[in-house]
Design a protein around this motif. Sequence first.
Motif, mmCIF file in Angstrom:
data_model
loop_
_atom_site.group_PDB
_atom_site.id
_atom_site.type_symbol
_atom_site.label_atom_id
_atom_site.label_comp_id
_atom_site.label_asym_id
_atom_site.label_seq_id
_atom_site.Cartn_x
_atom_site.Cartn_y
_atom_site.Cartn_z
ATOM 1 N N ALA A 1 -49.767 -7.685 4.671
ATOM 2 C CA ALA A 1 -50.956 -7.262 5.414
ATOM 3 C C ALA A 1 -50.580 -6.739 6.798
ATOM 4 O O ALA A 1 -51.129 -5.744 7.274
ATOM 5 C CB ALA A 1 -51.933 -8.428 5.541
ATOM 6 N N ALA A 2 -49.615 -7.395 7.450
ATOM 7 C CA ALA A 2 -49.183 -6.956 8.780
ATOM 8 C C ALA A 2 -48.557 -5.571 8.713
ATOM 9 O O ALA A 2 -48.793 -4.727 9.596
ATOM 10 C CB ALA A 2 -48.189 -7.958 9.362
ATOM 11 N N THR B 1 -49.239 -3.281 6.522
ATOM 12 C CA THR B 1 -50.310 -2.335 6.210
ATOM 13 C C THR B 1 -51.145 -2.003 7.443
ATOM 14 O O THR B 1 -51.550 -0.855 7.650
ATOM 15 C CB THR B 1 -51.212 -2.904 5.113
ATOM 16 O OG1 THR B 1 -50.422 -3.202 3.952
ATOM 17 C CG2 THR B 1 -52.300 -1.912 4.727
ATOM 18 N N ASP B 2 -51.374 -3.018 8.283
ATOM 19 C CA ASP B 2 -52.263 -2.857 9.432
ATOM 20 C C ASP B 2 -51.562 -2.308 10.673
ATOM 21 O O ASP B 2 -52.227 -1.902 11.637
ATOM 22 C CB ASP B 2 -52.903 -4.201 9.793
ATOM 23 C CG ASP B 2 -53.817 -4.718 8.690
ATOM 24 O OD1 ASP B 2 -54.229 -3.903 7.852
ATOM 25 O OD2 ASP B 2 -54.085 -5.940 8.654
ATOM 26 N N ASP C 1 -49.814 -0.171 13.551
ATOM 27 C CA ASP C 1 -49.826 1.210 14.033
ATOM 28 C C ASP C 1 -48.437 1.825 13.934
ATOM 29 O O ASP C 1 -48.301 3.041 13.747
ATOM 30 C CB ASP C 1 -50.293 1.254 15.493
ATOM 31 C CG ASP C 1 -51.729 0.772 15.639
ATOM 32 O OD1 ASP C 1 -52.599 1.282 14.898
ATOM 33 O OD2 ASP C 1 -51.976 -0.117 16.473
#
Length: 224
Positions: free
Chosen positions: A30-31, A33-34, A36
């Motif tokens: 998840a990190a 994917t999220d 920047d």
Amino acid sequence: QIGGSRVDVRVLLPAGADPHAFEPRPQDIAALTDADLVLVNGFGLEETLQPLLENASNVLVVSDGIEPLPFAEEAGGLDPHVWQDPNNVIVWARNISDAFAQADPAHTDEYAANAETYIAELIALDAWIVEQVAQVPKANRKLVTEHTTFGYFAARYGFQQVGAVVPSVSTGSSPSAQELAALEDAIRVGEVKAVFVGSTVSPDLSRRVAEDTGVRLVFLFTDS
């Protein structure tokens, strides 16, 4: 060092994790994917993350621009442990500064200034290492490690890599009895003083080699 308060840094690998064997958890995915911006070393170090990185956006290989060293013939491939020479981390700093400036142009000057401050520290570190190494007789500048980690350090500061307990980029490989015997012979012939083992791997084989040859076993943070 470079982003300061402008960035929120999440280190994917926890302290003590082996990058060659790291398996991401759902929250790590998840990190990624999220994020920047995803910063990776490159040269195959993040092999276990490669399927995820292929699907991630904004991946920056911080080692871009560094001339990679090849591994010894038995290991094959390129040596990813570029940070063992602080001059390569200077390349990282400039790459990261440029990437932050592209993502956040309003603070370009701040990122550049932070990078130059850090680069000055790295230049001083390099000079300090040169001074320390000068105190070691050339005949004693020999390295035996648990796997092939110190190529860039050896090339920069004039050390000879006598051998590795695991002659491979992967810490999960196992040496043969013949390979261990040959390494122990090389340690005795070369009058090597110590075997260096990283904090992320089992020291059992390295301890055996050190005990067989009567040399010190020294623990270091190398990949962690």
